[in-house]
Write a protein that holds these residues in place. Structure first.
Motif, PDB file in Angstrom:
ATOM      1  N   THR A 103       0.841  -1.203   0.000  1.00  0.00           N
ATOM      2  CA  THR A 103       0.000   0.000   0.000  1.00  0.00           C
ATOM      3  C   THR A 103       0.873   1.249   0.000  1.00  0.00           C
ATOM      4  OG1 THR A 103      -1.821  -1.131   1.112  1.00  0.00           O
ATOM      5  CG2 THR A 103      -1.764   1.272   1.306  1.00  0.00           C
ATOM      6  N   CYS A 104       1.867   1.262   0.865  1.00  0.00           N
ATOM      7  CA  CYS A 104       2.741   2.422   1.016  1.00  0.00           C
ATOM      8  C   CYS A 104       3.602   2.639  -0.231  1.00  0.00           C
ATOM      9  CB  CYS A 104       3.607   2.227   2.260  1.00  0.00           C
ATOM     10  SG  CYS A 104       4.581   3.665   2.722  1.00  0.00           S
ATOM     11  N   THR A 105       4.254   1.593  -0.713  1.00  0.00           N
ATOM     12  CA  THR A 105       5.121   1.755  -1.880  1.00  0.00           C
ATOM     13  C   THR A 105       4.291   2.034  -3.135  1.00  0.00           C
ATOM     14  OG1 THR A 105       5.261  -0.639  -2.195  1.00  0.00           O
ATOM     15  CG2 THR A 105       7.049   0.411  -0.962  1.00  0.00           C
ATOM     16  N   GLY A 106       3.121   1.452  -3.225  1.00  0.00           N
ATOM     17  CA  GLY A 106       2.243   1.740  -4.362  1.00  0.00           C
ATOM     18  C   GLY A 106       1.842   3.207  -4.393  1.00  0.00           C
ATOM     19  N   PHE A 107       1.507   3.747  -3.243  1.00  0.00           N
ATOM     20  CA  PHE A 107       1.174   5.177  -3.142  1.00  0.00           C
ATOM     21  C   PHE A 107       2.361   6.026  -3.593  1.00  0.00           C
ATOM     22  CE2 PHE A 107       1.357   9.142  -0.729  1.00  0.00           C
ATOM     23  CZ  PHE A 107       0.093   9.681  -0.944  1.00  0.00           C
ATOM     24  N   ALA A 108       3.556   5.689  -3.107  1.00  0.00           N
ATOM     25  CA  ALA A 108       4.749   6.468  -3.462  1.00  0.00           C
ATOM     26  C   ALA A 108       4.998   6.433  -4.971  1.00  0.00           C
ATOM     27  CB  ALA A 108       5.970   5.941  -2.699  1.00  0.00           C
ATOM     28  N   ARG A 109       4.862   5.269  -5.568  1.00  0.00           N
ATOM     29  CA  ARG A 109       5.042   5.156  -7.025  1.00  0.00           C
ATOM     30  C   ARG A 109       4.014   6.012  -7.759  1.00  0.00           C
ATOM     31  NH1 ARG A 109       7.961   0.371  -8.823  1.00  0.00           N
ATOM     32  NH2 ARG A 109       8.382  -0.971  -7.057  1.00  0.00           N
ATOM     33  N   GLU A 110       2.753   5.905  -7.348  1.00  0.00           N
ATOM     34  CA  GLU A 110       1.672   6.656  -8.004  1.00  0.00           C
ATOM     35  C   GLU A 110       1.879   8.159  -7.891  1.00  0.00           C
ATOM     36  OE1 GLU A 110      -1.874   5.306  -6.100  1.00  0.00           O
ATOM     37  OE2 GLU A 110      -1.715   3.283  -6.959  1.00  0.00           O
ATOM     38  N   ARG A 111       2.522   8.610  -6.832  1.00  0.00           N
ATOM     39  CA  ARG A 111       2.742  10.039  -6.616  1.00  0.00           C
ATOM     40  C   ARG A 111       4.000  10.538  -7.302  1.00  0.00           C
ATOM     41  NH1 ARG A 111      -1.671   8.634  -5.096  1.00  0.00           N
ATOM     42  NH2 ARG A 111      -3.005   9.864  -3.759  1.00  0.00           N
ATOM     43  N   GLY A 112       4.694   9.661  -8.015  1.00  0.00           N
ATOM     44  CA  GLY A 112       5.844  10.069  -8.800  1.00  0.00           C
ATOM     45  C   GLY A 112       7.183  10.054  -8.094  1.00  0.00           C
TER      46      GLY A 112
END
Length: 161
Positions: A103-112
């Protein structure tokens, strides 16, 4: 235990997070009373100042029972920092840590973000194994005296492709 879910952090989660961090780290690691106020300060800053466009926190729960947390905050322009990753003992070993990390790393990726960093201690062997299995690499390690204990502090990083 019923199936765990993950939801966004709310400010009313903060007292639970401070208490759980302070209690579990004192019991399991021997940390002194300085650790709880550090967690409280991190949460106070997050609640007051975080940018929801690029920073977030999550709580794992089963119904009304909180089970853990993880946060993604900006460290620098292109790098996010993982913070306050915690699972209560009764929730460990069930894949919930993996779900929180994704969840955390996916969010970071999505935010660029181009990657993430985190700081932990060598004694957190299960968490370090989880990081390693997910492509994180250990980039620094040093003995320190923190929270009334002799510890080996570690820095980990992951680059997103």
């Amino acid at each position: 235990m019923i199936e765990a879910a993950i939801r966004p952090f709310r400010p009313d989660d903060a007292p639970w997070l401070v208490e759980r961090h302070a209690t579990l780290y004192a019991r399991d690691e021997g940390f002194d009373a300085t650790f709880g106020p550090l967690v409280a300060g991190i949460l106070d800053d997050f609640t007051a100042e975080h940018d929801p466009a690029c920073e977030a926190g999550w709580i794992a729960h089963a119904g009304d029972l909180r089970l853990g947390s993880i946060f993604c905050v900006r460290q620098s322009r292109g790098i996010a920092k993982l913070r306050l990753f915690l699972l209560v003992p009764e929730a460990r070993g069930r894949g919930l840590g993996q779900r929180l990390l994704e969840t955390c790393t996916g969010f970071a990726r999505e935010r660029g973000y181009r990657g993430m960093a985190l700081w932990t201690h060598e004694s957190h062997r299960a968490a370090c194994a989880l990081y390693s299995r997910n492509g994180w690499r250990l980039v620094g390690s040093q003995p320190v005296r923190s929270f009334g204990c002799d510890l080996v502090e570690q820095s980990w990083e992951i680059a997103f492709r």
